[in-house]
Design an enzyme around this catalytic site. Sequence first.
Site, PDB file in Angstrom:
ATOM      1  N   LYS A 112      40.916  -1.419  29.054  1.00 27.27           N
ATOM      2  CA  LYS A 112      41.268  -0.227  28.277  1.00 27.27           C
ATOM      3  C   LYS A 112      40.554  -0.218  26.918  1.00 27.27           C
ATOM      4  CE  LYS A 112      44.648   1.108  31.195  1.00 27.27           C
ATOM      5  NZ  LYS A 112      44.583   0.076  32.253  1.00 27.27           N
TER       6      LYS A 112
HETATM    7  C1  LIG Z   1      44.763   0.210  33.546  1.00 22.38           C
HETATM    8  C2  LIG Z   1      44.425  -0.930  34.385  1.00 22.38           C
HETATM    9  C3  LIG Z   1      44.037  -0.752  35.724  1.00 22.38           C
HETATM   10  C4  LIG Z   1      44.012   0.602  36.382  1.00 22.38           C
HETATM   11  O1  LIG Z   1      43.031   1.444  35.852  1.00 22.38           O
HETATM   12  P1  LIG Z   1      43.110   3.023  36.119  1.00 22.38           P
HETATM   13  O2  LIG Z   1      42.039   3.604  35.281  1.00 22.38           O
HETATM   14  O3  LIG Z   1      44.479   3.451  35.656  1.00 22.38           O
HETATM   15  O4  LIG Z   1      42.938   3.242  37.567  1.00 22.38           O
HETATM   16  C5  LIG Z   1      43.683  -1.880  36.438  1.00 22.38           C
HETATM   17  N1  LIG Z   1      43.737  -3.111  35.903  1.00 22.38           N
HETATM   18  C6  LIG Z   1      44.123  -3.312  34.629  1.00 22.38           C
HETATM   19  C7  LIG Z   1      44.191  -4.707  34.110  1.00 22.38           C
HETATM   20  C8  LIG Z   1      44.466  -2.241  33.828  1.00 22.38           C
HETATM   21  O5  LIG Z   1      44.841  -2.435  32.563  1.00 22.38           O
END
Ligand SMILES: *Cc1c(COP(=O)(O)O)cnc(C)c1O
Length: 472
Positions: A112
């Site tokens: 993120k």
């Molecule tokens: C947010 C997240 C995901 C999922 O990503 P999306 O964009 O919501 O599909 C997968 N793994 C981790 C560690 C995340 O923080």
Amino acid sequence: MRYISTRGQAEPRDFNGVLLAGLAEDGGLFMPEVWPERSAAEWRSLRGLPYAELAARVMHPFMGSAIDLDTLRDLCGLAYAGFDHPATVPLVQLDDGLWVQELFHGPTLAFKDMALQLLGHLFQHVLEQRDETLTIVGATSGDTGSAAIEACRDRARIKIAILHPEGRTSEVQRRQMTTVTAANVFNIAVDGTFDDCQDMVKSLFADQRFRTEMRLSAVNSINWARIAAQIPYYVASALALGAPDREVAFAVPTGNFGNVLAAWAAKRMGLPISRLIIGSNHNDILTRFLAANDMTARGVDPSMSPSMDIQVSSNFERLLFELMGRDAVATAGLMRDFRATGRMPVPDAAWSKATELFQGLALSDAETSAAIRQIHDTTGYLTDPHTAIGIEAARAARLPHSTPIIAMATAHPAKFPDAVEQATGIRPSLPPRLAHLMSGTEHFTRAPNDLAAVETLLRAFVQRNDAWGTAA
Ligand SMILES: *Cc1c(COP(=O)(O)O)cnc(C)c1O
């Protein structure tokens, strides 16, 4: 560059308008009116650039005249300067034809940060230009909240309130949000699931009066700017492994469909991606959809990969809009049906189109644990549960040997130490810069799963913060 809503009833906006608005006022998601495309020669010219430079050049067409390239280059430089690997998004080879791309070298150890570190700087830049302030409200199943808070903390023109489902995030994830001491940060622990939190955020945004009064903005992955900021790392790894002169495939552990949608966007821009492999846990609506055109929401059942404990993948609406030939009326109708019945009757032609590119694999917690162990046993590489699911989905995909598969490593193993230790006997330690986490004081407010109660808390926070801002 202008943006239109997937539901067709919102005023088109430019990039800055979309950045500040998040969700469109008709409940839809913003999409670029036209997709910027690049020729093979243009892709080749991006090879070997430092990541921040590559990111600026890949993203700039989505901004048009809203932000000039030099400014964007500076903002990307600031956003990625704090990452603790010189390559920003390094590739690690795990097996013949299989790579991992590490997206977890930012301040909160999850992918993120790739988008949100940049968004913090973009918000700051645009708000200063306009002499405005705003309140960011978001829901998190774990990683978004801390990444958003890290991106916005102590920024004078931004207040940030994050809803998380109490008891459903890992301790590290919760502490990354609650141990931040900054007057412009407000954590709300909701007695409910992530989907409850996300529904409340959507309702807050749908309430035009509240939205205007509070100058609300979103950092959830419904914000187009986040998708845009996730495209460059797909470009970087594809170029490193031979694109545009060779096809590549990506495996992406998927929850809200934001990360994999960015890969889809890279393909739409002309990057030769032959396959997108989605990994999920037992909350498997996307893999059921791909296997049998069964898009039926079931309750969320907590798993050891909490950032994928989602049954309504918001960004799927963007793909749906494209699968439906950009027919906003049809898209809005399907979303209405889904909301009303919990089932989305996607036409078979659109579903077939999706399965030409996408495939999926869902793993139970036991299978995820076995995958973490097996990956470690065979390669020596430690993975968090989300990343392990992506790698396992990549291994199961059975693509032609000539196609390199790049699995996205979305979190550092130390973010999920219990799961990793249980699977491998090794307890991954937090990088030294995060060692203070487990001892810091936590700041959060509990709320019932009730919209009115959350609105009251938010009003009080904004008033308190405005008063504090004036006094300071
Ligand atoms: C947010 C997240 C995901 C999922 O990503 P999306 O964009 O919501 O599909 C997968 N793994 C981790 C560690 C995340 O923080």
